[in-house]
Write a protein that holds these residues in place. Structure first.
Motif, PDB file in Angstrom:
ATOM      1  N   VAL A   1       5.730   3.098   2.188  1.00 30.31           N
ATOM      2  CA  VAL A   1       5.045   1.937   1.640  1.00 30.31           C
ATOM      3  C   VAL A   1       4.812   0.957   2.787  1.00 30.31           C
ATOM      4  O   VAL A   1       5.743   0.653   3.546  1.00 30.31           O
ATOM      5  CB  VAL A   1       5.877   1.259   0.531  1.00 30.31           C
ATOM      6  N   VAL A   2       3.574   0.474   2.909  1.00 32.49           N
ATOM      7  CA  VAL A   2       3.226  -0.534   3.898  1.00 32.49           C
ATOM      8  C   VAL A   2       3.037  -1.847   3.148  1.00 32.49           C
ATOM      9  O   VAL A   2       2.226  -1.922   2.226  1.00 32.49           O
ATOM     10  CB  VAL A   2       1.926  -0.149   4.645  1.00 32.49           C
ATOM     11  N   THR A   3       3.823  -2.872   3.526  1.00 36.25           N
ATOM     12  CA  THR A   3       3.726  -4.177   2.872  1.00 36.25           C
ATOM     13  C   THR A   3       2.989  -5.140   3.781  1.00 36.25           C
ATOM     14  O   THR A   3       3.331  -5.279   4.963  1.00 36.25           O
ATOM     15  CB  THR A   3       5.135  -4.717   2.541  1.00 36.25           C
ATOM     16  N   LEU A   4       1.960  -5.798   3.215  1.00 38.14           N
ATOM     17  CA  LEU A   4       1.126  -6.730   3.975  1.00 38.14           C
ATOM     18  C   LEU A   4       1.244  -8.121   3.397  1.00 38.14           C
ATOM     19  O   LEU A   4       1.203  -8.302   2.172  1.00 38.14           O
ATOM     20  CB  LEU A   4      -0.348  -6.306   3.901  1.00 38.14           C
TER      21      LEU A   4
ATOM     22  N   VAL B   1      -6.177   2.563   6.064  1.00 38.35           N
ATOM     23  CA  VAL B   1      -5.761   3.857   5.528  1.00 38.35           C
ATOM     24  C   VAL B   1      -6.756   4.895   6.057  1.00 38.35           C
ATOM     25  O   VAL B   1      -7.957   4.770   5.822  1.00 38.35           O
ATOM     26  CB  VAL B   1      -5.770   3.852   3.981  1.00 38.35           C
ATOM     27  N   PRO B   2      -6.277   5.897   6.791  1.00 34.37           N
ATOM     28  CA  PRO B   2      -7.198   6.900   7.328  1.00 34.37           C
ATOM     29  C   PRO B   2      -7.913   7.686   6.223  1.00 34.37           C
ATOM     30  O   PRO B   2      -7.357   7.901   5.140  1.00 34.37           O
ATOM     31  CB  PRO B   2      -6.282   7.831   8.143  1.00 34.37           C
ATOM     32  N   SER B   3      -9.119   8.107   6.506  1.00 29.37           N
ATOM     33  CA  SER B   3      -9.894   8.876   5.533  1.00 29.37           C
ATOM     34  C   SER B   3      -9.088  10.091   5.066  1.00 29.37           C
ATOM     35  O   SER B   3      -8.340  10.687   5.836  1.00 29.37           O
ATOM     36  CB  SER B   3     -11.232   9.313   6.121  1.00 29.37           C
TER      37      SER B   3
ATOM     38  N   ILE C   1       0.882  -1.163   0.000  1.00 25.12           N
ATOM     39  CA  ILE C   1       0.000   0.000   0.000  1.00 25.12           C
ATOM     40  C   ILE C   1       0.916   1.209   0.000  1.00 25.12           C
ATOM     41  O   ILE C   1       1.594   1.488   0.997  1.00 25.12           O
ATOM     42  CB  ILE C   1      -0.966   0.013   1.195  1.00 25.12           C
ATOM     43  N   GLU C   2       0.968   1.872  -1.153  1.00 24.76           N
ATOM     44  CA  GLU C   2       1.817   3.041  -1.283  1.00 24.76           C
ATOM     45  C   GLU C   2       1.087   4.249  -0.725  1.00 24.76           C
ATOM     46  O   GLU C   2      -0.062   4.515  -1.090  1.00 24.76           O
ATOM     47  CB  GLU C   2       2.181   3.266  -2.744  1.00 24.76           C
ATOM     48  N   LEU C   3       1.756   4.941   0.176  1.00 23.36           N
ATOM     49  CA  LEU C   3       1.300   6.226   0.694  1.00 23.36           C
ATOM     50  C   LEU C   3       2.287   7.253   0.178  1.00 23.36           C
ATOM     51  O   LEU C   3       3.369   6.906  -0.312  1.00 23.36           O
ATOM     52  CB  LEU C   3       1.273   6.198   2.225  1.00 23.36           C
TER      53      LEU C   3
ATOM     54  N   ARG D   1      -2.282   4.027  -2.856  1.00 23.95           N
ATOM     55  CA  ARG D   1      -2.373   3.210  -4.062  1.00 23.95           C
ATOM     56  C   ARG D   1      -1.995   1.780  -3.687  1.00 23.95           C
ATOM     57  O   ARG D   1      -0.840   1.510  -3.354  1.00 23.95           O
ATOM     58  CB  ARG D   1      -1.437   3.743  -5.142  1.00 23.95           C
ATOM     59  N   PRO D   2      -2.950   0.836  -3.761  1.00 25.77           N
ATOM     60  CA  PRO D   2      -2.605  -0.567  -3.542  1.00 25.77           C
ATOM     61  C   PRO D   2      -1.904  -1.129  -4.778  1.00 25.77           C
ATOM     62  O   PRO D   2      -2.306  -0.848  -5.902  1.00 25.77           O
ATOM     63  CB  PRO D   2      -3.954  -1.256  -3.323  1.00 25.77           C
TER      64      PRO D   2
END
Length: 117
Positions: free
Chosen positions: A66-69, A77-79, A60-62, A84-85
């Protein structure tokens, strides 16, 4: 209401980036989705975005990281946060929870239709 087998629901379709609603809970859609490749940058101004990876590995790119799951991991992801997934390492299967009717792109004009299975 019968029990829901997530693997069976995921096996019932092959399209990517087209979430399928499998149940509803307190005004929220419980959805499964298959993804591969990149989605586009977007945000949801009025709701958080919940991702739970069932199989595969999702980035999940912020804008600042980047958060990798992996399987069994979730991220919210906060409102209002642009994200971008991306499924760069093959197909990913996920569970999503969103308020009913939330457009997956953040914009009703470009959103995939909600399909119940």
């Amino acid at each position: 209401m019968d029990k829901v087998n997530l693997a069976e629901k995921l096996d019932s379709f092959a399209e990517h980036w087209s979430p399928r609603t499998v149940a509803q809970y307190n005004g929220n859609d419980i959805m499964v989705v298959r993804v591969q490749g990149e989605f586009h940058w977007h945000n949801h101004p009025d709701t958080d975005d919940f991702f739970l990876v069932l199989d595969g590995e999702l980035d999940i790119e912020l804008r600042d990281r980047v958060v990798t799951l992996g399987p069994g991991e979730l991220f919210v992801v906060p409102s209002g946060t642009e994200h971008r997934p991306v499924a760069r390492r093959g197909e990913v299967k996920m569970l999503l929870i969103e308020p009913s009717g939330t457009p997956n792109t953040g914009d009703p004009a470009t959103a995939a239709p909600h399909i119940c299975i």
